[in-house]
Design a protein around this motif. Structure first.
Motif, PDB file in Angstrom:
ATOM      1  N   VAL A  88      14.919  -4.553  -1.164  1.00  7.70           N
ATOM      2  CA  VAL A  88      14.511  -3.161  -1.351  1.00  7.70           C
ATOM      3  C   VAL A  88      13.448  -2.863  -0.309  1.00  7.70           C
ATOM      4  N   SER A  89      13.706  -1.875   0.533  1.00  4.35           N
ATOM      5  CA  SER A  89      12.754  -1.509   1.590  1.00  4.35           C
ATOM      6  C   SER A  89      12.095  -0.189   1.221  1.00  4.35           C
ATOM      7  N   ASN A  90      10.787  -0.179   1.337  1.00  3.61           N
ATOM      8  CA  ASN A  90      10.012   1.008   0.989  1.00  3.61           C
ATOM      9  C   ASN A  90       9.952   1.942   2.193  1.00  3.61           C
ATOM     10  N   PRO A  91      10.451   3.183   2.087  1.00  2.67           N
ATOM     11  CA  PRO A  91      10.392   4.099   3.239  1.00  2.67           C
ATOM     12  C   PRO A  91       8.964   4.505   3.602  1.00  2.67           C
ATOM     13  N   ARG A  92       8.029   4.295   2.647  1.00  2.00           N
ATOM     14  CA  ARG A  92       6.636   4.623   2.949  1.00  2.00           C
ATOM     15  C   ARG A  92       5.998   3.595   3.864  1.00  2.00           C
ATOM     16  N   ALA A  93       6.707   2.489   4.136  1.00  2.00           N
ATOM     17  CA  ALA A  93       6.107   1.435   4.954  1.00  2.00           C
ATOM     18  C   ALA A  93       5.767   1.944   6.348  1.00  2.00           C
ATOM     19  N   ASN A  94       6.626   2.793   6.943  1.00  2.00           N
ATOM     20  CA  ASN A  94       6.342   3.328   8.278  1.00  2.00           C
ATOM     21  C   ASN A  94       5.073   4.165   8.272  1.00  2.00           C
ATOM     22  N   THR A  95       4.908   4.971   7.228  1.00  2.00           N
ATOM     23  CA  THR A  95       3.678   5.762   7.112  1.00  2.00           C
ATOM     24  C   THR A  95       2.461   4.858   6.998  1.00  2.00           C
ATOM     25  N   LEU A  96       2.612   3.785   6.211  1.00  2.00           N
ATOM     26  CA  LEU A  96       1.509   2.843   6.074  1.00  2.00           C
ATOM     27  C   LEU A  96       1.199   2.149   7.392  1.00  2.00           C
ATOM     28  N   ILE A  97       2.241   1.823   8.155  1.00  2.00           N
ATOM     29  CA  ILE A  97       2.026   1.167   9.450  1.00  2.00           C
ATOM     30  C   ILE A  97       1.286   2.104  10.403  1.00  2.00           C
ATOM     31  N   LEU A  98       1.713   3.377  10.446  1.00  2.00           N
ATOM     32  CA  LEU A  98       1.016   4.347  11.300  1.00  2.00           C
ATOM     33  C   LEU A  98      -0.436   4.505  10.865  1.00  2.00           C
ATOM     34  N   ARG A  99      -0.653   4.575   9.552  1.00  2.00           N
ATOM     35  CA  ARG A  99      -2.014   4.684   9.054  1.00  2.00           C
ATOM     36  C   ARG A  99      -2.824   3.444   9.399  1.00  2.00           C
ATOM     37  N   ARG A 100      -2.189   2.284   9.367  1.00  2.00           N
ATOM     38  CA  ARG A 100      -2.884   1.046   9.719  1.00  2.00           C
ATOM     39  C   ARG A 100      -3.317   1.054  11.176  1.00  2.00           C
ATOM     40  N   GLU A 101      -2.430   1.499  12.083  1.00  2.00           N
ATOM     41  CA  GLU A 101      -2.782   1.563  13.497  1.00  2.00           C
ATOM     42  C   GLU A 101      -3.912   2.571  13.727  1.00  2.00           C
ATOM     43  N   ILE A 283     -17.491   1.304   8.799  1.00  2.00           N
ATOM     44  CA  ILE A 283     -16.694   0.123   9.157  1.00  2.00           C
ATOM     45  C   ILE A 283     -16.212  -0.591   7.898  1.00  2.00           C
ATOM     46  N   GLN A 284     -17.107  -0.746   6.907  1.00  2.00           N
ATOM     47  CA  GLN A 284     -16.715  -1.415   5.669  1.00  2.00           C
ATOM     48  C   GLN A 284     -15.627  -0.630   4.942  1.00  2.00           C
ATOM     49  N   ALA A 285     -15.764   0.716   4.941  1.00  2.00           N
ATOM     50  CA  ALA A 285     -14.745   1.553   4.288  1.00  2.00           C
ATOM     51  C   ALA A 285     -13.396   1.413   4.995  1.00  2.00           C
ATOM     52  N   ILE A 286     -13.425   1.390   6.332  1.00  2.84           N
ATOM     53  CA  ILE A 286     -12.175   1.234   7.096  1.00  2.84           C
ATOM     54  C   ILE A 286     -11.547  -0.125   6.809  1.00  2.84           C
ATOM     55  N   LYS A 287     -12.378  -1.178   6.776  1.00  2.00           N
ATOM     56  CA  LYS A 287     -11.854  -2.513   6.492  1.00  2.00           C
ATOM     57  C   LYS A 287     -11.251  -2.583   5.090  1.00  2.00           C
ATOM     58  N   THR A 288     -11.914  -1.943   4.124  1.00  2.00           N
ATOM     59  CA  THR A 288     -11.391  -1.935   2.756  1.00  2.00           C
ATOM     60  C   THR A 288     -10.026  -1.254   2.698  1.00  2.00           C
ATOM     61  N   GLU A 289      -9.917  -0.099   3.371  1.00  2.00           N
ATOM     62  CA  GLU A 289      -8.637   0.602   3.379  1.00  2.00           C
ATOM     63  C   GLU A 289      -7.573  -0.208   4.113  1.00  2.00           C
ATOM     64  N   LEU A 290      -7.973  -0.873   5.208  1.00  2.00           N
ATOM     65  CA  LEU A 290      -7.028  -1.722   5.941  1.00  2.00           C
ATOM     66  C   LEU A 290      -6.519  -2.859   5.049  1.00  2.00           C
ATOM     67  N   ASN A 291      -7.432  -3.473   4.292  1.00  2.00           N
ATOM     68  CA  ASN A 291      -7.010  -4.553   3.397  1.00  2.00           C
ATOM     69  C   ASN A 291      -6.024  -4.038   2.353  1.00  2.00           C
ATOM     70  N   LYS A 292      -6.302  -2.848   1.816  1.00  2.00           N
ATOM     71  CA  LYS A 292      -5.382  -2.268   0.829  1.00  2.00           C
ATOM     72  C   LYS A 292      -4.009  -2.031   1.452  1.00  2.00           C
ATOM     73  N   ILE A 293      -4.007  -1.485   2.678  1.00  2.00           N
ATOM     74  CA  ILE A 293      -2.730  -1.211   3.344  1.00  2.00           C
ATOM     75  C   ILE A 293      -1.989  -2.510   3.634  1.00  2.00           C
ATOM     76  N   GLU A 294      -2.732  -3.540   4.079  1.00  2.00           N
ATOM     77  CA  GLU A 294      -2.083  -4.829   4.354  1.00  2.00           C
ATOM     78  C   GLU A 294      -1.459  -5.399   3.086  1.00  2.00           C
ATOM     79  N   LYS A 295      -2.190  -5.291   1.968  1.00  2.00           N
ATOM     80  CA  LYS A 295      -1.644  -5.784   0.706  1.00  2.00           C
ATOM     81  C   LYS A 295      -0.413  -4.969   0.303  1.00  2.00           C
ATOM     82  N   GLN A 296      -0.487  -3.643   0.485  1.00  2.00           N
ATOM     83  CA  GLN A 296       0.656  -2.809   0.148  1.00  2.00           C
ATOM     84  C   GLN A 296       1.853  -3.142   1.026  1.00  2.00           C
TER      85      GLN A 296
END
Length: 438
Positions: A88-101, A283-296
């Motif tokens: 099962v592939s999540n179509p939101r993954a591309n959005t998450l990848i763009l947000r991660r970059e 920076i800490q807020a960005i890292k926290t959001e990045l960790n959440k995105i990586e986990k997602q």
């Protein structure tokens, strides 16, 4: 000819005896069947209905997304455990990848800004340390200047006072000596008039008195000069004091300017430190959001579908290219490792039954397929029982006055049977009335 003779000699059976023999055989057969049926029902209890039941396990979508199965699976197809059926592939993954970059870019900018702020803060701290040293040196310089000013003033005034005192002492001595010489000259003048002493001695003493008077005049002039010098020195001391005061004032002005500059730098340093705190929080807020995105992305981007046990497919609920919500059913499988037999017997026989009694199970339509088992549980009759949702289920058209038995079976056939491991098949359960518990 011999054979014909023999047959001709044999007696012919009567017709009535044949019918009697036939009736006797039929009667014995009916009697035997009846006795067998009677013995079976007296010595054993037989189920009116029975069927093989088992767990139906639903394979669900781990995440929401688009389903892609690896094959065109059909019911009855055997699946080994941990076989990857699809994903099962999540179509939101591309959005998450763009947000991660995007967050990585923001993190890089924020880290560079923090590095620049750290460098500025370090530079400001070095400048402030240097200013502290300069201000401290100015304090020492002011103290030394004031001390030198007082010392020089005291020394010059003391020296001038000594000069005046010395000139005054010399003047006093000259005046005293001149007065004595004047008196002595006057006395000798009188004595010369009285002709007691010679006129030359009187003139000599008069000349000495005159000389001493000139010395007095010189001493007076020297004293006056000393006094004038004292006035000049006092004027010079005032000028020197003014000069010292100007120097002290200049030093104090410079020190004041340094203090003002230090305060300005300290304010700017506080601003830089506040920016550092804000940037570090960003920076800490960005890292926290990045960790959440990586986990997602690890959990929700792509999830494999695989069963935890082997068994046949019972039913297929979803197909490839369908969008599924999380936990939505993809297919159902029969758990052949957890099967049992549901049997119904007459309530009249319930008093003779107890859990643990040995039973015999026969698969209907398969005379050779038999198993041994035991009673696991005795449940209530019609209208007082309910089946679990994750099993095949009980029969709907149950006869009245029946008791449901749950039978544990010692399965002997391979578990990879292509007939759904016999789940749903009808069977017959025979329970010896005088059987022992296993």
């Amino acid at each position: 000819m011999f054979i014909k003779v023999l047959f001709l000699k044999l007696p012919k059976p009567k017709r009535t005896s044949i019918f009697q023999s036939t009736r006797l055989v039929l009667a014995c057969g009916v009697l035997g069947v009846g006795l067998t049926f009677l013995v079976q029902h007296l010595l054993s209890i037989r189920s009116s209905r029975a069927y093989i039941n088992g767990d139906i396990v639903y394979i669900r979508a781990p995440i929401a997304g688009n389903l892609q199965l690896n094959n065109q699976y059909v019911p009855g197809e055997w699946i080994e455990s941990n076989t990857v059926l699809g994903q099962v592939s999540n179509p939101r993954a591309n959005t998450l990848i763009l947000r991660r970059e995007e967050l990585k870019t923001q993190l890089s900018v924020a880290q560079k800004s923090l590095l620049s702020l750290n460098n500025q803060a370090s530079t400001y701290e070095k400048i402030l340390n240097k200013l502290d040293g300069k201000i401290h040196r100015y304090d020492q310089q002011l103290t030394q200047q004031k001390l030198l000013q007082n010392q020089q003033q005291k020394l010059e005034l003391a020296q001038t006072q000594r000069d005046i005192n010395q000139s005054y002492a010399e003047l006093s001595q000259q005046k005293e000596a001149a007065a004595i010489a004047e008196k002595e000259a006057q006395r000798y003048q009188k004595l010369a008039q009285e002709q007691v002493v010679s006129a030359s001695q009187a003139e000599k003493l008069k000349s000495v008195a005159k000389q001493l008077q000139e010395n007095v005049n010189k001493a007076t002039e020297s004293y006056q000069q000393s006094v004038q010098q004292l006035q000049i020195n006092e004027a010079n001391l005032s000028s020197v004091q003014i000069n010292f005061m100007l120097r002290v004032g200049d030093t104090e002005n410079r020190q004041q300017q340094l203090l003002i500059h230090q305060q300005d730098l300290a304010k700017e340093l506080i601003g830089i430190q506040q920016k550092k705190i804000s940037t570090d929080g960003e920076i800490q807020a960005i890292k926290t959001e990045l960790n959440k995105i990586e986990k997602q992305l690890k959990i929700d981007s792509l999830a494999a579908i695989k069963p935890a046990f082997p068994g046949p497919i019972w039913s297929i609920k979803s197909r490839s290219h369908e969008y599924l919500e999380a936990n939505e059913v993809i297919l159902a499988m029969v758990n052949c490792r957890n099967r049992w037999v549901e049997a119904l017997v007459s309530e009249q026989s319930a008093a003779q039954l107890s859990p643990g009694m040995a039973v015999q199970i026969k698969l209907l339509g398969e005379t050779q397929q038999r198993w041994r088992g035991e009673i696991l549980a005795i449940r209530a009759g019609v209208g007082r029982m309910s089946a679990g949702e994750d099993v095949v289920g009980l029969l709907k058209d149950l006869p009245q006055r029946q008791v449901a038995l749950r039978i544990g079976v010692e399965w002997t056939e391979p578990t990879n049977s292509q007939e759904f491991c016999f789940v749903g098949r009808s069977a017959e359960v025979v329970i010896p009335r005088f059987g022992k518990k296993n």
